[in-house]
Design a protein around this motif. Structure first.
Motif, PDB file in Angstrom:
ATOM      1  N   GLY A   1       0.746  -0.934   0.069  1.00  0.00           N
ATOM      2  CA  GLY A   1      -0.053   0.033   0.017  1.00  0.00           C
ATOM      3  C   GLY A   1       1.002   1.358   0.060  1.00  0.00           C
ATOM      4  O   GLY A   1       1.900   1.089  -0.083  1.00  0.00           O
ATOM      5  N   THR A   2       0.311   2.497  -0.068  1.00  0.00           N
ATOM      6  CA  THR A   2       0.884   3.679  -0.208  1.00  0.00           C
ATOM      7  C   THR A   2       0.278   4.575   1.216  1.00  0.00           C
ATOM      8  O   THR A   2      -0.967   4.575   1.566  1.00  0.00           O
ATOM      9  N   VAL A   3       1.066   5.267   1.909  1.00  0.00           N
ATOM     10  CA  VAL A   3       0.894   5.880   2.988  1.00  0.00           C
ATOM     11  C   VAL A   3       1.145   7.238   2.603  1.00  0.00           C
ATOM     12  O   VAL A   3       2.253   7.686   2.169  1.00  0.00           O
ATOM     13  N   THR A   4       0.263   8.362   2.978  1.00  0.00           N
ATOM     14  CA  THR A   4       0.329   9.688   2.597  1.00  0.00           C
ATOM     15  C   THR A   4       0.240  10.494   3.644  1.00  0.00           C
ATOM     16  O   THR A   4       0.838  11.707   3.688  1.00  0.00           O
ATOM     17  N   GLU A   5      -0.516  10.029   4.592  1.00  0.00           N
ATOM     18  CA  GLU A   5      -0.753  11.047   5.966  1.00  0.00           C
ATOM     19  C   GLU A   5      -1.080  10.238   7.149  1.00  0.00           C
ATOM     20  O   GLU A   5      -1.956   9.400   7.172  1.00  0.00           O
ATOM     21  N   LEU A   6      -0.230  10.546   8.243  1.00  0.00           N
ATOM     22  CA  LEU A   6      -0.555   9.821   9.548  1.00  0.00           C
ATOM     23  C   LEU A   6      -0.609  10.832  10.606  1.00  0.00           C
ATOM     24  O   LEU A   6       0.716  11.520  10.703  1.00  0.00           O
ATOM     25  N   GLN A   7      -1.611  10.945  11.269  1.00  0.00           N
ATOM     26  CA  GLN A   7      -1.731  11.890  12.333  1.00  0.00           C
ATOM     27  C   GLN A   7      -1.517  11.458  13.627  1.00  0.00           C
ATOM     28  O   GLN A   7      -1.825  10.355  14.038  1.00  0.00           O
ATOM     29  N   ILE A   8      -0.965  12.344  14.370  1.00  0.00           N
ATOM     30  CA  ILE A   8      -0.314  11.889  15.897  1.00  0.00           C
ATOM     31  C   ILE A   8      -0.604  13.092  16.527  1.00  0.00           C
ATOM     32  O   ILE A   8      -0.067  14.279  16.232  1.00  0.00           O
ATOM     33  N   ALA A   9      -1.220  13.005  17.597  1.00  0.00           N
ATOM     34  CA  ALA A   9      -1.482  14.303  18.306  1.00  0.00           C
ATOM     35  C   ALA A   9      -0.274  14.743  19.066  1.00  0.00           C
ATOM     36  O   ALA A   9       0.564  14.094  19.433  1.00  0.00           O
ATOM     37  N   PRO A  10      -0.053  16.311  19.258  1.00  0.00           N
ATOM     38  CA  PRO A  10       0.972  16.730  19.892  1.00  0.00           C
ATOM     39  C   PRO A  10       1.286  16.066  21.083  1.00  0.00           C
ATOM     40  O   PRO A  10       2.545  16.098  21.552  1.00  0.00           O
ATOM     41  N   ALA A  11       0.288  15.789  21.839  1.00  0.00           N
ATOM     42  CA  ALA A  11       0.644  15.261  23.418  1.00  0.00           C
ATOM     43  C   ALA A  11       1.340  13.976  22.972  1.00  0.00           C
ATOM     44  O   ALA A  11       1.910  13.458  24.060  1.00  0.00           O
ATOM     45  N   TYR A  12       1.153  13.381  22.039  1.00  0.00           N
ATOM     46  CA  TYR A  12       1.919  11.947  21.993  1.00  0.00           C
ATOM     47  C   TYR A  12       3.416  12.115  20.940  1.00  0.00           C
ATOM     48  O   TYR A  12       3.873  11.249  20.406  1.00  0.00           O
ATOM     49  N   GLY A  13       3.773  13.430  20.734  1.00  0.00           N
ATOM     50  CA  GLY A  13       4.896  13.517  20.116  1.00  0.00           C
ATOM     51  C   GLY A  13       4.929  13.789  18.659  1.00  0.00           C
ATOM     52  O   GLY A  13       5.821  13.603  17.709  1.00  0.00           O
ATOM     53  N   GLY A  14       3.649  14.188  18.105  1.00  0.00           N
ATOM     54  CA  GLY A  14       3.162  14.216  16.775  1.00  0.00           C
ATOM     55  C   GLY A  14       4.259  15.221  16.161  1.00  0.00           C
ATOM     56  O   GLY A  14       4.655  15.002  14.887  1.00  0.00           O
ATOM     57  N   ALA A  15       4.427  16.337  16.756  1.00  0.00           N
ATOM     58  CA  ALA A  15       5.505  17.463  16.200  1.00  0.00           C
ATOM     59  C   ALA A  15       6.859  16.929  15.828  1.00  0.00           C
ATOM     60  O   ALA A  15       7.416  16.972  15.051  1.00  0.00           O
ATOM     61  N   LEU A  16       7.225  16.167  16.834  1.00  0.00           N
ATOM     62  CA  LEU A  16       8.607  15.540  16.764  1.00  0.00           C
ATOM     63  C   LEU A  16       8.786  14.499  15.780  1.00  0.00           C
ATOM     64  O   LEU A  16       9.551  14.745  14.837  1.00  0.00           O
ATOM     65  N   PHE A  17       7.790  13.631  15.632  1.00  0.00           N
ATOM     66  CA  PHE A  17       7.421  12.460  14.601  1.00  0.00           C
ATOM     67  C   PHE A  17       7.690  13.290  13.099  1.00  0.00           C
ATOM     68  O   PHE A  17       8.273  12.923  12.320  1.00  0.00           O
ATOM     69  N   ALA A  18       6.940  14.508  13.039  1.00  0.00           N
ATOM     70  CA  ALA A  18       6.740  15.082  11.974  1.00  0.00           C
ATOM     71  C   ALA A  18       8.047  15.737  11.311  1.00  0.00           C
ATOM     72  O   ALA A  18       8.227  15.980  10.141  1.00  0.00           O
ATOM     73  N   ARG A  19       8.869  16.003  12.123  1.00  0.00           N
ATOM     74  CA  ARG A  19      10.316  16.501  11.726  1.00  0.00           C
ATOM     75  C   ARG A  19      11.005  15.507  10.849  1.00  0.00           C
ATOM     76  O   ARG A  19      11.783  15.644  10.063  1.00  0.00           O
ATOM     77  N   PHE A  20      11.029  14.274  11.119  1.00  0.00           N
ATOM     78  CA  PHE A  20      11.776  13.052  10.588  1.00  0.00           C
ATOM     79  C   PHE A  20      10.766  12.014   9.681  1.00  0.00           C
ATOM     80  O   PHE A  20      11.622  11.510   8.605  1.00  0.00           O
ATOM     81  N   LEU A  21       9.594  12.099   9.700  1.00  0.00           N
ATOM     82  CA  LEU A  21       8.687  11.516   8.697  1.00  0.00           C
ATOM     83  C   LEU A  21       7.904  12.236   8.089  1.00  0.00           C
ATOM     84  O   LEU A  21       6.727  12.984   8.708  1.00  0.00           O
ATOM     85  N   PRO A  22       8.060  12.421   6.829  1.00  0.00           N
ATOM     86  CA  PRO A  22       7.276  13.490   5.846  1.00  0.00           C
ATOM     87  C   PRO A  22       5.943  13.235   5.745  1.00  0.00           C
ATOM     88  O   PRO A  22       5.020  14.003   5.620  1.00  0.00           O
ATOM     89  N   PHE A  23       5.371  11.876   6.038  1.00  0.00           N
ATOM     90  CA  PHE A  23       3.901  11.649   5.887  1.00  0.00           C
ATOM     91  C   PHE A  23       3.171  11.956   7.184  1.00  0.00           C
ATOM     92  O   PHE A  23       1.976  11.891   7.412  1.00  0.00           O
ATOM     93  N   VAL A  24       3.910  12.294   8.382  1.00  0.00           N
ATOM     94  CA  VAL A  24       3.359  12.323   9.714  1.00  0.00           C
ATOM     95  C   VAL A  24       2.980  13.908   9.962  1.00  0.00           C
ATOM     96  O   VAL A  24       3.735  14.778   9.519  1.00  0.00           O
ATOM     97  N   VAL A  25       1.624  14.082  10.012  1.00  0.00           N
ATOM     98  CA  VAL A  25       1.395  15.315  10.588  1.00  0.00           C
ATOM     99  C   VAL A  25       1.205  15.362  12.119  1.00  0.00           C
ATOM    100  O   VAL A  25       0.456  14.543  12.950  1.00  0.00           O
ATOM    101  N   GLY A  26       1.552  16.390  12.711  1.00  0.00           N
ATOM    102  CA  GLY A  26       1.587  16.655  14.293  1.00  0.00           C
ATOM    103  C   GLY A  26       0.404  17.073  14.839  1.00  0.00           C
ATOM    104  O   GLY A  26       0.634  18.025  15.850  1.00  0.00           O
ATOM    105  N   ASN A  27      -0.680  16.825  14.186  1.00  0.00           N
ATOM    106  CA  ASN A  27      -2.145  17.257  14.998  1.00  0.00           C
ATOM    107  C   ASN A  27      -3.273  16.187  14.718  1.00  0.00           C
ATOM    108  O   ASN A  27      -3.036  15.674  13.426  1.00  0.00           O
ATOM    109  N   SER A  28      -3.945  16.055  15.397  1.00  0.00           N
ATOM    110  CA  SER A  28      -5.050  15.103  15.195  1.00  0.00           C
ATOM    111  C   SER A  28      -6.420  15.317  16.272  1.00  0.00           C
ATOM    112  O   SER A  28      -5.927  15.717  17.402  1.00  0.00           O
TER     113      SER A  28
END
Length: 251
Positions: free
Chosen positions: A60-87
């Protein structure tokens, strides 16, 4: 009945060993709660990343994974282009393409629960055999994940299977029932009530049919949750058997 009551028996046995029989039960309970919170905070982003991995490794193909800021979403978004640091959720795989494959779809949903099978259930059973109060907190989060994900991932897996079967039985295209696949059954029910036309619900008969489709998906999801725990139990028994064989001492 063991298939259905084993999770409850294991949980009660572990709580009795780690809390009721502890030298200081209130202190042990606090330790379990703190360990549960810490494990949950780590588990949420790992769970969501495993969803993405399950999709990717099966084609499959992944284009967007949302992770809430409380769980480190912003940090993951820095290293993984498909991660969005809010949800609005703790985490959600909101953008992915299975290329029409239900196998990919099921793998996407199911991969995080390998943690339940290979770590969570064996750990929960082990907690009933020794003083491991801190580990009970982690075991609680990992072993029981299928059950608190019943209205999410497990409904989605159940709906994939049931809608595929219904399409086959009615001779319809699978896309006819695709709208009933969801990772949030409560939101799905609300959407059906608010926008019935989007689900081809136009009267009492079709409303009843839609309710039946959702109910079948949820029942199938419940069965899959217990089946996941049962597989974890088999793994736990195999691990204990290996220890007995290697040491000659039964745990």
């Amino acid at each position: 009945m063991r298939f259905f009551n084993e999770p409850i028996r294991d949980l009660m046995g572990a709580m009795e060993a780690q809390i009721v029989r502890a030298h200081h039960p209130p202190r042990a309970l606090v330790g379990v709660l703190l360990a549960s919170v810490a494990t949950w905070w780590v588990y949420v982003p790992i769970h969501e990343l495993l969803h993405a991995l399950g999709c990717y490794v099966t084609g499959g193909t992944v284009t967007e994974l949302q992770i809430a800021p409380a769980y480190g979403g912003a940090l993951f978004a820095r290293f993984l282009p498909f991660v969005v640091g809010n949800s609005e959720y703790a985490g959600r795989l909101s953008g992915f393409d299975t290329h029409g494959s239900d196998i990919v779809y099921l793998a996407t949903d199911a991969l995080p629960f390998l943690l339940t099978v290979f770590i969570g259930v064996p750990l929960l059973k082990a907690c009933a055999r020794g003083r491991r109060a801190a580990l009970l907190g982690a075991a609680f989060v990992l072993a029981l994940a299928p059950f608190y994900c019943l209205t999410g991932d497990y409904y989605e897996m159940g709906s994939i299977l049931t809608t595929r079967v219904m399409a086959w039985l009615t001779g319809s295209a699978a896309s006819r029932f695709a709208a009933f696949r969801s990772d949030d059954v409560l939101k799905l029910v609300g959407d059906i009530r608010a926008q019935p036309a989007s689900f081809q619900v136009q009267g009492a008969g079709t409303a009843l049919a839609a309710g039946l489709v959702v109910a079948m998906g949820l029942v199938c999801g419940v069965f899959l949750a217990f089946a996941t725990y049962a597989v974890g139990s088999l793994v736990a028994r195999a691990e204990v058997g290996d220890r007995v064989e290697s040491t000659g001492v039964e745990y």
